[in-house]
Design a protein around this motif. Structure first.
Motif, PDB file in Angstrom:
ATOM      1  N   SER A   1      -0.689  60.470  41.150  1.00 32.48           N
ATOM      2  CA  SER A   1       0.739  60.766  40.989  1.00 32.48           C
ATOM      3  C   SER A   1       1.238  60.332  39.619  1.00 32.48           C
ATOM      4  O   SER A   1       2.025  61.050  38.972  1.00 32.48           O
ATOM      5  CB  SER A   1       1.524  60.061  42.100  1.00 32.48           C
ATOM      6  N   ILE A   2       0.799  59.167  39.172  1.00 33.82           N
ATOM      7  CA  ILE A   2       1.222  58.662  37.863  1.00 33.82           C
ATOM      8  C   ILE A   2       0.776  59.592  36.743  1.00 33.82           C
ATOM      9  O   ILE A   2       1.542  59.933  35.832  1.00 33.82           O
ATOM     10  CB  ILE A   2       0.668  57.239  37.645  1.00 33.82           C
ATOM     11  N   ILE A   3      -0.476  60.029  36.808  1.00 35.80           N
ATOM     12  CA  ILE A   3      -1.014  60.919  35.770  1.00 35.80           C
ATOM     13  C   ILE A   3      -0.262  62.248  35.764  1.00 35.80           C
ATOM     14  O   ILE A   3       0.074  62.791  34.705  1.00 35.80           O
ATOM     15  CB  ILE A   3      -2.525  61.138  36.000  1.00 35.80           C
ATOM     16  N   ALA A   4       0.022  62.761  36.962  1.00 39.69           N
ATOM     17  CA  ALA A   4       0.709  64.051  37.053  1.00 39.69           C
ATOM     18  C   ALA A   4       2.138  63.964  36.520  1.00 39.69           C
ATOM     19  O   ALA A   4       2.563  64.809  35.716  1.00 39.69           O
ATOM     20  CB  ALA A   4       0.715  64.526  38.505  1.00 39.69           C
TER      21      ALA A   4
ATOM     22  N   LEU B   1       1.490  67.083  34.176  1.00 41.66           N
ATOM     23  CA  LEU B   1       0.312  67.918  34.447  1.00 41.66           C
ATOM     24  C   LEU B   1       0.378  68.550  35.828  1.00 41.66           C
ATOM     25  O   LEU B   1       0.918  67.961  36.767  1.00 41.66           O
ATOM     26  CB  LEU B   1      -0.968  67.078  34.338  1.00 41.66           C
ATOM     27  N   GLY B   2      -0.195  69.732  35.944  1.00 41.99           N
ATOM     28  CA  GLY B   2      -0.336  70.380  37.238  1.00 41.99           C
ATOM     29  C   GLY B   2      -1.508  69.786  38.004  1.00 41.99           C
ATOM     30  O   GLY B   2      -2.225  68.900  37.508  1.00 41.99           O
TER      31      GLY B   2
ATOM     32  N   ASP C   1      -6.528  66.655  38.166  1.00 41.87           N
ATOM     33  CA  ASP C   1      -7.896  66.425  38.648  1.00 41.87           C
ATOM     34  C   ASP C   1      -8.873  66.342  37.474  1.00 41.87           C
ATOM     35  O   ASP C   1      -9.785  65.504  37.472  1.00 41.87           O
ATOM     36  CB  ASP C   1      -8.324  67.546  39.599  1.00 41.87           C
ATOM     37  N   ASP C   2      -8.668  67.186  36.476  1.00 41.31           N
ATOM     38  CA  ASP C   2      -9.529  67.149  35.288  1.00 41.31           C
ATOM     39  C   ASP C   2      -9.388  65.811  34.570  1.00 41.31           C
ATOM     40  O   ASP C   2     -10.380  65.256  34.073  1.00 41.31           O
ATOM     41  CB  ASP C   2      -9.180  68.293  34.335  1.00 41.31           C
TER      42      ASP C   2
END
Length: 604
Positions: free
Chosen positions: A573-576, A581-582, A587-588
């Motif tokens: 969630s933090i990365i998104a 990001l989608g 995931d990438d």
């Protein structure tokens, strides 16, 4: 029957094996040419004379094929078996390549010829975390067709779990779906895997190639059995230096700090490694089992070709606590109990799982008695007592010749009686200073510190804080300049702030850059929702993402069933959100962290 299963008229077994091996190395164009080649031989059978071409020997064919060994390991068992398999293959004149699935270049899979896979199962049917990307690729639409590949799978698991050896089963099914040719049926191994794994190695290498006349026999090529060091099979009798309660008075659970001397052993470890401990069973439990079956404690049984008293065998050599499907089947045969026979039915999965949760071996013996049973018959249904692994909570740079452990004592009630964990109960109730404990070092290469200047984020709950104590001791001793952030969670601040004074001292000295804590039951007492480590991460989402963007490594240690998945979702969630990001890009990003060894987990 397929074409490759039909042996032509007059062919010997040796000839047929040679043809089968050769056929699997050729593409359609080559097979067509070879068909014409043999037709020509038949047509001019009388003209070849002494110059008739010879088919290559099985050894020549096999040695011309590339053999690759892949392993997926969480605790190191698969890695050790893979290394042993590679050594045995070399002794047979082969030249195997050995890879951890975590490091394997996936684009090379389409070019493999002979592939041997050894995979452990983690939790309820999942692959080992380091092998997650390999499984994802193989099970995806991106996986290539593998029509020219021969493969075999050795699966490791624990039969107390319903999805026993599921990771290996998944590989076995998927490689067949991709068109690969199975060399021999998959072998599923329980925790006592040594003998079936060794038999699988012998069989699979025999299918790949028979030793050439110049090959060194395995008995000569194998390393001598003499103990050059201490390991799982030959543990070191280590002296306990200290064993004290770490949690405060009034805590809802007991956590202990145990210091063990490695002096004289030659054992060394790195921060992130584990200590393997060989426990013994509770003497009261041993006596109860012996008493229920009416045995004389001095009665003799044979264990690995050695005579032992039944009391010693049950105390030190066999698991006599947790019920297993193996024991249920064994006891059903002995007693003929209808209830147990029902549980052996493959359709009774849920009933069996519920029965195992509510009964230990002693409970089953009491409920379905078999007095007068030969002690050897009891032993036949038991699994060997296994070592327990604990993250080492110290650095040799800070505590030379010592290994420190942080252990939560497992206590619970079952069938109206108090019970304890095998190893944690041993440490809490019977492991006194100056007594000996059989130990060995278990390397954990997927949980390592980065370079001294690389920032790290360490997330741990309960005893999951143990390896971070080792990390910080190491960084302090090395004078590392990289920033360090600890996110720690436990139940209560007053009683469960493990190593509080040490963390505060490190913060004061600047060794530890930042620390966030989450005490779940304090929030509930104050009328708020429980707060866990994943909540603290989300509260500091911007900072977490900034650290990651600056190259930080992210570590997770602790409970595999709840904490680790919750932290993973929080990180995702933090990365998104912070990266905008989608789903696919997120995931990438996570996969890149894993490939770069910047997202590491040690969960149990």
């Amino acid at each position: 029957m397929s074409v490759t299963e039909f042996r032509g008229p007059g062919l010997t077994e040796s000839q047929w094996q040679q043809i089968q091996v050769l056929a699997t190395t050729l593409d359609n164009r080559q097979l067509q040419w070879l068909s014409g080649f043999f037709a020509g031989i038949e047509f001019k059978a009388g003209d070849w004379g002494t110059h008739a071409p010879l088919l290559p020997t099985q050894q020549e064919i096999a040695s011309s094929r590339q053999l690759t060994i892949l392993y997926g390991s969480e605790t190191g068992n698969s890695a050790a078996l893979a290394a042993s398999l590679a050594e045995r293959a070399r002794s047979e004149g082969l030249s195997p390549q050995l890879f951890d699935m975590a490091d394997y270049k996936l684009r090379g899979l389409k070019d493999e010829q002979d592939l041997l896979l050894i995979a452990s199962t983690y939790g309820e049917g999942d692959p080992p975390q380091p092998a997650a990307n390999f499984f994802e690729f193989v099970e995806s639409r991106k996986a290539p067709r593998l029509a020219g590949l021969r493969f075999a799978v050795l699966a490791l698991g624990d039969s107390t779990y319903e999805r026993y050896c599921e990771a290996g089963k998944r590989l076995d099914r998927r490689f067949e779906e991709l068109g690969a040719i199975r060399l021999l049926p998959r072998v599923d191994c329980d925790v006592d895997y040594d003998e079936p794994a060794s038999a699988w190695m012998t069989s699979v290498l025999g299918h790949i190639a028979k030793p050439a006349s110049t090959a060194v026999p395995p008995s000569v090529a194998a390393k001598p059995h003499a103990i050059a060091g201490f390991d799982k099979r030959h543990p070191f009798a280590a002296r306990i230096l200290d064993n004290l309660v770490l949690s405060g008075r009034g805590s809802s659970k007991q956590t202990r700090h145990v210091e063990i001397s490695l002096e004289g052993s030659g054992l060394a470890y790195e921060p992130g490694d584990c200590l393997g401990l060989m426990p013994s069973n509770d003497p009261a439990l041993v006596e109860a089992v012996i008493g229920e079956l009416g045995y004389d404690a001095a009665a003799t049984v044979t264990v690995q070709d050695r005579p032992l008293r039944i009391q010693e065998a049950l105390a030190r050599h066999f698991e006599i606590t947790a019920l297993t499907p193996r024991f249920i089947e064994h006891w059903a045969e002995i007693t003929g109990a209808d209830v147990l026979r029902h549980l052996c039915d493959p359709a009774s999965v849920e009933d069996r799982a519920a029965f195992m949760r509510g009964h230990h071996i002693l409970d089953a013996i009491r409920r379905f008695p078999a007095r007068g049973l030969d002690p050897q018959a009891l032993i036949a249904g038991l699994r060997p007592l296994q070592p327990r692994l604990y993250s080492i909570a110290s650095s040799l740079a800070s505590a030379p010749d010592e290994a420190h452990l942080t252990v939560s004592t497992v206590r619970y009630e079952l069938a109206g009686e108090p019970r304890s964990g095998v190893a944690s109960g041993h440490l809490a109730d019977r492991a006194r200073p100056d007594e000996a404990l059989p130990v060995y070092i278990h390397a954990n290469p997927h949980f390592r510190l980065p370079g001294d200047d690389v920032p790290i984020i360490m997330v741990g709950a309960g005893t999951g804080v143990a390896p971070y104590r080792a990390f910080m001791q190491e960084r302090e001793a090395r004078g590392a300049g990289g920033r360090s952030w600890l996110v720690f969670g436990e139940r209560n601040f007053r009683t469960d702030f493990l190593y509080q004074s040490e963390w505060l001292a490190m913060l004061s000295a600047g060794v530890l850059t930042r620390m966030d804590v989450a005490f779940s039951r304090d929030g509930r007492r104050e009328g708020h929702d429980k707060v866990y480590v994943q909540h603290r991460l989300k509260e500091q989402a911007r900072e977490v993402f900034a650290w990651l963007e600056e190259g930080a490594c992210f570590y997770v240690c602790g409970d595999a069933s709840h904490m680790a998945p919750d932290v993973h979702q929080a990180l995702r969630s933090i990365i998104a959100t912070q990266g905008g990001l989608g789903a696919d890009a997120t995931d990438d990003y996570l996969q890149r962290l894993q490939r770069e060894h910047r997202y590491q987990r040690d969960v149990y």
